[in-house]
Design a protein around this motif. Structure first.
Motif, PDB file in Angstrom:
ATOM      1  N   UNK A  33      11.854  72.031 -69.628  1.00  0.00           N
ATOM      2  CA  UNK A  33      12.885  71.958 -68.604  1.00  0.00           C
ATOM      3  C   UNK A  33      13.455  73.360 -68.408  1.00  0.00           C
ATOM      4  N   UNK A  34      13.566  73.785 -67.169  1.00  0.00           N
ATOM      5  CA  UNK A  34      13.936  75.172 -66.951  1.00  0.00           C
ATOM      6  C   UNK A  34      15.349  75.277 -66.396  1.00  0.00           C
ATOM      7  N   UNK A  35      16.013  76.390 -66.700  1.00  0.00           N
ATOM      8  CA  UNK A  35      17.380  76.553 -66.201  1.00  0.00           C
ATOM      9  C   UNK A  35      17.379  76.832 -64.707  1.00  0.00           C
ATOM     10  N   UNK A  37      20.180  77.756 -61.427  1.00  0.00           N
ATOM     11  CA  UNK A  37      21.556  78.085 -61.058  1.00  0.00           C
ATOM     12  C   UNK A  37      21.890  77.401 -59.748  1.00  0.00           C
TER      13      UNK A  37
ATOM     14  N   UNK B  87      24.123  82.476 -64.511  1.00  0.00           N
ATOM     15  CA  UNK B  87      23.268  82.161 -63.377  1.00  0.00           C
ATOM     16  C   UNK B  87      22.023  83.022 -63.328  1.00  0.00           C
ATOM     17  N   UNK B  90      18.849  82.022 -65.063  1.00  0.00           N
ATOM     18  CA  UNK B  90      18.095  80.890 -64.527  1.00  0.00           C
ATOM     19  C   UNK B  90      16.818  81.384 -63.863  1.00  0.00           C
ATOM     20  N   UNK B  91      16.020  80.449 -63.412  1.00  0.00           N
ATOM     21  CA  UNK B  91      14.732  80.841 -62.832  1.00  0.00           C
ATOM     22  C   UNK B  91      14.884  81.059 -61.332  1.00  0.00           C
ATOM     23  N   UNK B  98      15.591  85.258 -63.157  1.00  0.00           N
ATOM     24  CA  UNK B  98      16.170  86.113 -62.116  1.00  0.00           C
ATOM     25  C   UNK B  98      16.583  87.469 -62.670  1.00  0.00           C
ATOM     26  N   UNK B 212      17.011  81.585 -55.382  1.00  0.00           N
ATOM     27  CA  UNK B 212      17.070  80.636 -56.493  1.00  0.00           C
ATOM     28  C   UNK B 212      15.909  79.651 -56.419  1.00  0.00           C
ATOM     29  N   UNK B 213      15.730  78.937 -57.527  1.00  0.00           N
ATOM     30  CA  UNK B 213      14.648  77.953 -57.594  1.00  0.00           C
ATOM     31  C   UNK B 213      14.864  76.871 -56.546  1.00  0.00           C
ATOM     32  N   UNK B 227      14.619  70.509 -64.013  1.00  0.00           N
ATOM     33  CA  UNK B 227      15.541  71.601 -64.299  1.00  0.00           C
ATOM     34  C   UNK B 227      16.770  71.095 -65.028  1.00  0.00           C
ATOM     35  N   UNK B 230      22.452  75.565 -65.382  1.00  0.00           N
ATOM     36  CA  UNK B 230      22.990  76.540 -66.332  1.00  0.00           C
ATOM     37  C   UNK B 230      24.503  76.409 -66.437  1.00  0.00           C
TER      38      UNK B 230
END
Lengths: 333, 296
Positions: A33-35, A37, B87, B90-91, B98, B212-213, B227, B230
């Motif tokens: 599971x990936x973070x 934002x 933040x 995060x990916x 990032x 962002x993702x 996901x 965060x």
């Protein structure tokens, strides 16, 4: 409703608790599971919130189904049983019908045979035999639990006693010219039809009760080899109870040498009983009474019978399993 | 640990081979004009140079375009502004962290500035604190800036709050500088718009947005595990986002959010570029500089 292995329930609860505790303690986040934002981009959407509510509902359904599956499986494993106390009716009786076929007896014989033909239909474990006698005893069929055959033979006997045409051969061999209605000999023949395995115990060790239903008027003409008293003593010796049915109790007074009184004495020495018959219609009631006393004599010790009742918990488990499958499919797990 | 700046330089070298050599320097020089009238020397024209800097006489003599170079009047100050909050750990849209993309973008810009002879400073931080590293020259200093960003950004950092860093710049930095802001897809807000307008009055601002993702796609193309946020570690179950109605609503919401951010930046007079992955950093920067030059 009781549980036979009730201790399984606390054991299952302990196991479930331990599993839950281990799962809780070892819970590590999914490494794949990936973070992300700014997740409010997604989570603030009303559509997403509606989908999340649906998701949670299905999770709740899955959790409930899993819990009820566990509980019902544990309950089923604990063996729910219905315990009933029954007094078993031991059906290990041997009944020999011992019928005097001299001319005066035919209607009473027909009634006795008819009643036993009906009873044989419900027999289960009992053995029944038929011996007829006049001056000589004839074993029509020995003690048997082949009830179909017995019924067949009893039907033949009834036809013969009722004098249907073409049935006279049934009585062949009962008359040898040495007299008529040799009751003592007849009863002895009947007694010899029981297996000689000692007093009251059968071949496999379980005791079997023995009874003779003796239908006779006790009018002896001729010289029997054994008197009625001797035969009765033999019966007592072999623990055979004799139930005597007398359709023609024509005793004068109460003298002990009267035929009816003799028959009564003989029957009662063996532990049986004596029934004078006024008409053939009274036979069924008397036979029922005989049956009843024999049955009552053979009531065993009360036993607790446990009948498994797994249908409810297993049914709940099956339904819960199906619901769980549906929920997991819906959750795409 | 290999030098972060070394990585930046090798990326730039690859780019330089692919495109015309020196093109980025030309773009940078055109954007961040710091010329005097003191002629320094001539150099060959590279695409992106100001046409008015061409020395036509020398070009005619030489046969190929030449550019006049002047001695810079003063050193420019480039202030790198970035977010080192949670933040940025995060990916991104490409699946990279990032932070790595931010470091690449900051490194490229800082190195261009360094080659141009400018000094580079850093303002970074999160909701808890804002750190300032004063502008200096030199590759070692640049490396230190990048290490600072790298070291302060993690999932354990405080929450992100870029307004604080921008506000800090507005309050503490004097003089006219170049601000290079690396941010993610921050939502448009009146407060941010106000501080940007305030900064724009004083500085040149370049804004690079790291995408962002993508949280929901119609086809459910995202990998299985999904996901987590965060901000509060809530899990986003992957099955929900692939739902068609959710994906459609998400696409609408993302478009309007992007539109709002672009409108805010445009209104403040800030040039924005976007980048998805560290592969695209140099192209994105090139586009950003080009766009700024045209706008400027």
């Amino acid at each position: 409703m009781e549980l036979m292995f009730w201790w399984l329930l606390p054991a299952a609860a302990l196991a479930a608790g331990a599993a839950a505790w281990t799962a809780r303690r070892r819970r590590t986040p999914d490494a794949r599971r990936r973070p992300a934002a700014h997740t409010e981009r997604l989570t603030m959407l009303p559509e997403y919130q509606a989908a999340l509510r649906r998701h949670r509902r299905w999770l709740a359904v899955a959790a409930t189904a899993a819990a009820s599956l566990l509980v019902s499986a544990a309950v089923a494993a604990a063996r729910p049983v219905d315990i009933t106390t029954t007094v078993p009716e031991q059906r290990n009786r041997d009944i020999m019908l011992c019928l005097d076929v001299s001319g005066s007896m035919s209607s009473a014989d027909a009634a006795v045979v008819d009643v036993f033909a009906g009873l044989a239909r419900e027999f289960d474990g009992e053995r029944i035999g038929l011996t007829i006698f006049d001056s000589t005893g004839i074993q029509v069929f020995p003690l048997t639990d082949d009830y179909e055959y017995a019924q067949e033979q009893l039907a033949l006997a009834r036809d013969a006693f009722e004098g249907k045409p073409g049935t006279s051969g049934f009585l062949d061999g009962t008359w040898s010219g040495r007299g008529s209605s040799l009751i003592g000999d007849g009863l002895a023949t009947c007694l010899s039809g029981f297996p000689r395995t000692g007093a009251g115990t059968a071949e496999n060790g379980t005791p079997r009760s023995r009874s003779v239903v003796l239908a006779t008027d006790n009018y002896v003409s001729g010289r029997p080899v054994m008197t009625l008293g001797q035969a009765a003593a033999l019966a007592k010796d072999r623990t055979v109870r004799v139930y005597a049915l007398n359709p023609g109790d024509l005793d004068y007074g109460s003298g002990e040498d009267q035929p009816g009184a003799q028959l009564r004495a003989a029957a009662e020495t063996t532990g049986g009983a004596y029934y004078p018959l006024d008409s053939a219609e009274a036979v069924p009631g008397i036979v029922a009474a005989v049956e009843k006393t024999e049955t009552a004599a053979l009531k065993g010790a009360p036993q607790a019978v446990a009948a498994d009742q797994p249908a409810l918990p297993l049914g709940v488990a099956a339904v819960a399993g199906l619901v769980l499958c549906a929920a997991l499919w819906r959750l795409r797990l | 640990m290999t030098s972060l700046l070394h990585r930046v330089k090798s990326k730039m070298a690859i780019f330089a081979h692919r495109k015309a050599r020196g093109m980025l320097d030309g773009e940078y020089g055109s954007v961040f004009r710091g010329r005097s009238l003191d002629f320094d020397d001539l150099r060959a024209y590279v695409a992106g140079d100001e046409v008015r800097d061409i020395d036509w006489k020398a070009t005619a003599r030489h046969g190929s375009p030449l550019i006049r170079r002047y001695v810079a009047v003063r050193r420019q100050t480039v202030i790198l502004v970035t977010d080192t909050g949670r933040n940025m750990a995060a990916v991104s849209r490409s699946g990279e962290t990032k932070k790595d993309i931010a470091i690449m973008a900051l490194g490229v810009t800082g190195y261009l500035a360094h080659r141009h002879g400018d000094v580079v400073g850093l303002v970074s931080g999160d909701a808890a604190a804002t750190h300032t590293i004063p502008a200096k020259s030199g590759e070692a200093h640049l490396e230190r800036l990048l290490r600072h960003v790298d070291g302060h950004t993690s999932l354990d950092s405080a929450a992100s709050r870029l307004e604080d860093q921008l506000d800090h710049v507005a309050r503490t930095v004097k003089g006219r500088n170049l601000l290079f802001v690396v941010a993610d897809e921050v939502p448009a807000s009146p407060a941010m718009g106000q501080v940007l307008r305030r900064l724009r009055a004083q500085h040149e601002i370049l804004w690079l947005t790291i995408r962002d993702a993508e949280l929901a796609t119609a086809g459910g193309g995202q990998p299985g595990a999904g996901y987590f946020s965060v901000a509060d570690s809530t899990v986003l179950p992957p099955g929900l986002a692939s739902d068609a109605s959710v994906a459609a609503a998400y696409a609408d919401a993302a478009a309007s959010r992007d539109h709002a951010r672009r409108a805010m930046l445009r209104q403040a007079g800030v040039t924005e570029g976007t980048v998805d992955s560290s592969q695209d950093v140099i192209t994105a920067l090139f586009t950003l500089l080009e766009r700024h030059r045209r706008a400027g």
